[in-house]
Enzyme design. Structure first.
Site, PDB file in Angstrom:
ATOM      1  N   ASP A  12       6.021  -1.014   6.287  1.00  0.00           N
ATOM      2  CA  ASP A  12       5.773  -0.056   5.212  1.00  0.00           C
ATOM      3  C   ASP A  12       6.839  -0.161   4.119  1.00  0.00           C
ATOM      4  O   ASP A  12       7.982  -0.541   4.393  1.00  0.00           O
ATOM      5  CB  ASP A  12       5.759   1.360   5.801  1.00  0.00           C
ATOM      6  CG  ASP A  12       5.076   2.352   4.877  1.00  0.00           C
ATOM      7  OD1 ASP A  12       4.398   1.918   3.913  1.00  0.00           O
ATOM      8  OD2 ASP A  12       5.227   3.558   5.092  1.00  0.00           O
ATOM      9  N   ASN A  14       6.342  -1.685   0.916  1.00  0.00           N
ATOM     10  CA  ASN A  14       6.222  -2.789  -0.056  1.00  0.00           C
ATOM     11  C   ASN A  14       6.048  -2.261  -1.479  1.00  0.00           C
ATOM     12  O   ASN A  14       6.665  -2.745  -2.426  1.00  0.00           O
ATOM     13  CB  ASN A  14       4.993  -3.652   0.254  1.00  0.00           C
ATOM     14  CG  ASN A  14       5.136  -4.452   1.522  1.00  0.00           C
ATOM     15  OD1 ASN A  14       6.236  -4.587   2.044  1.00  0.00           O
ATOM     16  ND2 ASN A  14       4.035  -4.981   2.016  1.00  0.00           N
ATOM     17  N   ARG A  16       6.763   0.781  -2.764  1.00  0.00           N
ATOM     18  CA  ARG A  16       7.947   1.478  -3.303  1.00  0.00           C
ATOM     19  C   ARG A  16       9.062   0.490  -3.633  1.00  0.00           C
ATOM     20  O   ARG A  16       9.781   0.650  -4.609  1.00  0.00           O
ATOM     21  CB  ARG A  16       8.441   2.538  -2.297  1.00  0.00           C
ATOM     22  CG  ARG A  16       7.616   3.820  -2.356  1.00  0.00           C
ATOM     23  CD  ARG A  16       7.819   4.677  -1.146  1.00  0.00           C
ATOM     24  NE  ARG A  16       7.192   4.084   0.024  1.00  0.00           N
ATOM     25  CZ  ARG A  16       7.513   4.383   1.279  1.00  0.00           C
ATOM     26  NH1 ARG A  16       8.469   5.241   1.535  1.00  0.00           N
ATOM     27  NH2 ARG A  16       6.875   3.808   2.278  1.00  0.00           N
ATOM     28  N   ARG A  25       3.101  -3.465  -7.752  1.00  0.00           N
ATOM     29  CA  ARG A  25       3.042  -3.306  -6.293  1.00  0.00           C
ATOM     30  C   ARG A  25       2.749  -4.636  -5.596  1.00  0.00           C
ATOM     31  O   ARG A  25       3.237  -4.908  -4.505  1.00  0.00           O
ATOM     32  CB  ARG A  25       1.954  -2.291  -5.927  1.00  0.00           C
ATOM     33  CG  ARG A  25       2.270  -0.865  -6.336  1.00  0.00           C
ATOM     34  CD  ARG A  25       1.105   0.072  -5.996  1.00  0.00           C
ATOM     35  NE  ARG A  25       0.782   0.051  -4.582  1.00  0.00           N
ATOM     36  CZ  ARG A  25       1.432   0.761  -3.659  1.00  0.00           C
ATOM     37  NH1 ARG A  25       2.410   1.549  -4.010  1.00  0.00           N
ATOM     38  NH2 ARG A  25       1.088   0.690  -2.395  1.00  0.00           N
ATOM     39  N   HIS A  29       4.116  -6.701  -2.033  1.00  0.00           N
ATOM     40  CA  HIS A  29       3.358  -7.307  -0.925  1.00  0.00           C
ATOM     41  C   HIS A  29       3.734  -8.782  -0.763  1.00  0.00           C
ATOM     42  O   HIS A  29       3.866  -9.279   0.352  1.00  0.00           O
ATOM     43  CB  HIS A  29       1.859  -7.173  -1.171  1.00  0.00           C
ATOM     44  CG  HIS A  29       1.388  -5.739  -1.180  1.00  0.00           C
ATOM     45  ND1 HIS A  29       1.786  -4.839  -0.218  1.00  0.00           N
ATOM     46  CD2 HIS A  29       0.583  -5.055  -2.021  1.00  0.00           C
ATOM     47  CE1 HIS A  29       1.229  -3.651  -0.467  1.00  0.00           C
ATOM     48  NE2 HIS A  29       0.503  -3.760  -1.567  1.00  0.00           N
ATOM     49  N   ASN A  60      -6.725   1.454   4.401  1.00  0.00           N
ATOM     50  CA  ASN A  60      -6.207   0.815   3.184  1.00  0.00           C
ATOM     51  C   ASN A  60      -7.332   0.437   2.204  1.00  0.00           C
ATOM     52  O   ASN A  60      -7.065   0.172   1.031  1.00  0.00           O
ATOM     53  CB  ASN A  60      -5.363  -0.427   3.508  1.00  0.00           C
ATOM     54  CG  ASN A  60      -4.004  -0.090   4.099  1.00  0.00           C
ATOM     55  OD1 ASN A  60      -3.455  -0.848   4.891  1.00  0.00           O
ATOM     56  ND2 ASN A  60      -3.446   1.060   3.717  1.00  0.00           N
ATOM     57  N   ARG A 179       9.170   0.932  12.517  1.00  0.00           N
ATOM     58  CA  ARG A 179       8.487   1.315  11.286  1.00  0.00           C
ATOM     59  C   ARG A 179       9.523   1.317  10.166  1.00  0.00           C
ATOM     60  O   ARG A 179      10.499   2.061  10.219  1.00  0.00           O
ATOM     61  CB  ARG A 179       7.827   2.682  11.391  1.00  0.00           C
ATOM     62  CG  ARG A 179       7.165   3.051  10.062  1.00  0.00           C
ATOM     63  CD  ARG A 179       6.229   4.219  10.113  1.00  0.00           C
ATOM     64  NE  ARG A 179       5.560   4.303   8.809  1.00  0.00           N
ATOM     65  CZ  ARG A 179       4.312   4.669   8.604  1.00  0.00           C
ATOM     66  NH1 ARG A 179       3.574   5.023   9.620  1.00  0.00           N
ATOM     67  NH2 ARG A 179       3.790   4.697   7.386  1.00  0.00           N
ATOM     68  N   SER A 187       0.381   6.338  12.059  1.00  0.00           N
ATOM     69  CA  SER A 187      -0.644   5.820  11.136  1.00  0.00           C
ATOM     70  C   SER A 187      -1.752   5.035  11.848  1.00  0.00           C
ATOM     71  O   SER A 187      -2.154   3.967  11.379  1.00  0.00           O
ATOM     72  CB  SER A 187       0.009   4.951  10.061  1.00  0.00           C
ATOM     73  OG  SER A 187       0.927   5.688   9.314  1.00  0.00           O
ATOM     74  N   GLU A 198       9.486   2.272  22.910  1.00  0.00           N
ATOM     75  CA  GLU A 198      10.618   2.854  22.190  1.00  0.00           C
ATOM     76  C   GLU A 198      10.267   2.758  20.709  1.00  0.00           C
ATOM     77  O   GLU A 198       9.587   1.805  20.292  1.00  0.00           O
ATOM     78  CB  GLU A 198      11.901   2.049  22.460  1.00  0.00           C
ATOM     79  CG  GLU A 198      12.287   1.975  23.918  1.00  0.00           C
ATOM     80  CD  GLU A 198      12.636   3.344  24.517  1.00  0.00           C
ATOM     81  OE1 GLU A 198      13.065   4.232  23.763  1.00  0.00           O
ATOM     82  OE2 GLU A 198      12.460   3.515  25.731  1.00  0.00           O
TER      83      GLU A 198
HETATM   84  C1  FPP Z   1       2.514  -1.134   3.381  1.00  0.00           C
HETATM   85  O1  FPP Z   1       3.232  -0.967   2.208  1.00  0.00           O
HETATM   86  C2  FPP Z   1       2.082  -2.502   3.504  1.00  0.00           C
HETATM   87  C3  FPP Z   1       0.804  -2.944   3.442  1.00  0.00           C
HETATM   88  C4  FPP Z   1      -0.363  -2.067   3.218  1.00  0.00           C
HETATM   89  C5  FPP Z   1       0.506  -4.370   3.569  1.00  0.00           C
HETATM   90  C6  FPP Z   1       1.418  -5.189   4.410  1.00  0.00           C
HETATM   91  C7  FPP Z   1       1.273  -6.559   3.958  1.00  0.00           C
HETATM   92  C8  FPP Z   1       2.225  -7.496   3.908  1.00  0.00           C
HETATM   93  C9  FPP Z   1       3.591  -7.352   4.449  1.00  0.00           C
HETATM   94  C10 FPP Z   1       1.858  -8.745   3.242  1.00  0.00           C
HETATM   95  C11 FPP Z   1       1.853  -9.934   4.054  1.00  0.00           C
HETATM   96  C12 FPP Z   1       1.188  -9.806   5.333  1.00  0.00           C
HETATM   97  C13 FPP Z   1       0.667 -10.850   5.983  1.00  0.00           C
HETATM   98  C14 FPP Z   1       0.094 -10.703   7.331  1.00  0.00           C
HETATM   99  C15 FPP Z   1       0.634 -12.161   5.355  1.00  0.00           C
HETATM  100  P1  FPP Z   1       2.686   0.081   1.142  1.00  0.00           P
HETATM  101  O2  FPP Z   1       1.875  -0.655   0.124  1.00  0.00           O
HETATM  102  O3  FPP Z   1       1.979   1.183   1.847  1.00  0.00           O
HETATM  103  O4  FPP Z   1       4.022   0.566   0.496  1.00  0.00           O
HETATM  104  P2  FPP Z   1       4.324   2.017  -0.064  1.00  0.00           P
HETATM  105  O5  FPP Z   1       4.200   2.963   1.103  1.00  0.00           O
HETATM  106  O6  FPP Z   1       5.720   1.882  -0.553  1.00  0.00           O
HETATM  107  O7  FPP Z   1       3.322   2.283  -1.161  1.00  0.00           O
END
Ligand code: FPP
Length: 234
Positions: A12, A14, A16, A25, A29, A60, A179, A187, A198
Site C-alpha cells: 500500500d 503507491n 501517496r 499516481r 505504481h 480496485n 502492510r 482489506s 504475525e
Molecule cells: C496500493 O497503493 C497498490 C496497488 C493498488 C497496486 C499494487 C501494484 C504494484 C505494486 C505494481 C506492481 C505489481 C506487480 C505485481 C507487477 P494505492 O494506489 O492504494 O496507494 P494509496 O493508498 O497511497 O493511494
C-alpha cells in the site's frame, strides 16, 4: 534462523508516494513494481519459500478507468519484461483471484508467465490479482459443494488443512503479513491463510519498502514467540 515459510505483503501507499512528490499516481505504481522485484529476489535469497502480494483487489475496479488501465498495462509489461529474470532466479509465479472481468491480454500474460515458470523451485511468488479473500472462500465453498455432490470428496475428509486445496493457489498458511503505507487493516486479503500470522505494519510507502526495510520486518517476526494457542515451553 527461523525464516518464515510464507510471507504476504499488502503493497500500500503507491499513490501517496507519488502525490507527495508531485508525480502522477501511475509513477507510484511503476516504482512499486520496481520495489516488488527487489523484495522478491531478497525473499528468495533469504530462503523464504512463498511470497504472496496484493497487486489488485476486486474492489480496485472502483478506481478511475485511467488508473485501472494503467495498472493492467503495467502488469502485462511487468510479466513480459521480468520473465527472464524470474526464470533465471528459479522463481515460480502463480496467481490468485478471479479471471472475470480481467481483459484477455492480461489473462494471456498471466497464463504465459505461469506456464513458463511452472517448474521453478526455489520460491513461489503468488500474485493476487482481481483478488478478494471473501470471494476466495465463497469460490472454494462452491468447488467443495461440487466435489461432495460428485463423490470426489468425502465429508469426513474435509478439514481445515484439506480446505487449502480448494483455495485459488494451494499454498501453506501465512507466517508473516506485512502492510506498508500507514493503514492497519486486512482489506479482504487472504483471510483463510492468515489465521495465525504475525502482522507487521509500517508507515513506509511501498515504493520505499526495499531490502533493508523488508529485512527489518523479518527480524520482527524472528523475535516473536509463536505459540499457536499453546503455552510457552521452557
Ligand atoms: C496500493 O497503493 C497498490 C496497488 C493498488 C497496486 C499494487 C501494484 C504494484 C505494486 C505494481 C506492481 C505489481 C506487480 C505485481 C507487477 P494505492 O494506489 O492504494 O496507494 P494509496 O493508498 O497511497 O493511494
Amino acid at each position: 534462523m527461523n525464516i518464515p515459510n510464507h510471507v504476504a505483503i499488502i503493497m500500500d501507499g503507491n499513490g501517496r508516494w507519488a502525490e507527495e512528490r508531485g508525480l502522477k499516481r501511475s509513477e507510484g505504481h511503476r516504482n512499486g513494481g520496481l520495489a516488488l522485484e527487489k523484495i522478491a529476489l531478497c525473499a528468495k535469497e533469504m530462503g523464504i519459500k512463498y511470497l504472496s502480494v496484493y497487486a489488485f483487489s476486486t474492489d480496485n475496479f472502483k478506481r478511475s478507468k485511467e488508473e485501472v488501465d494503467y495498472l493492467m498495462n503495467l502488469l502485462i509489461k511487468y510479466f513480459k519484461d521480468k520473465l527472464l529474470t524470474i526464470c533465471k532466479e528459479d522463481i515460480k509465479v502463480v496467481f490468485s483471484g478471479r479471471y472475470n472481468p480481467l481483459r484477455n491480454d492480461v489473462i494471456n500474460a498471466m497464463e504465459s508467465i505461469k506456464n513458463t515458470t511452472k517448474d521453478n523451485k526455489k520460491c513461489t511468488l503468488n500474485i493476487c490479482l482481481n483478488y478478494g479473500g471473501q470471494e476466495e472462500i465463497v469460490d472454494a465453498t462452491l468447488k467443495i459443494h461440487y466435489d461432495l455432490n460428485n463423490n470426489i470428496l468425502k465429508e469426513e475428509d474435509l478439514t481445515r488443512d484439506t480446505f487449502y486445496h480448494y483455495l485459488y493457489a494451494d499454498l501453506p498458511p501465512i507466517d508473516l503479513l506485512i502492510r506498508t503505507g500507514k493503514e492497519h487493516r486486512l482489506s479482504n486479503f487472504m483471510l483463510y491463510q492468515l489465521f495465525y500470522a504475525e502482522i507487521y505494519f509500517t508507515d513506509v510507502y511501498f515504493p520505499d519498502f526495499l531490502e533493508t526495510k523488508f529485512k527489518e520486518a523479518i527480524t520482527y517476526y524472528q523475535n516473536k514467540d509463536r505459540r499457536f494457542g499453546n503455552v510457552k515451553s521452557n
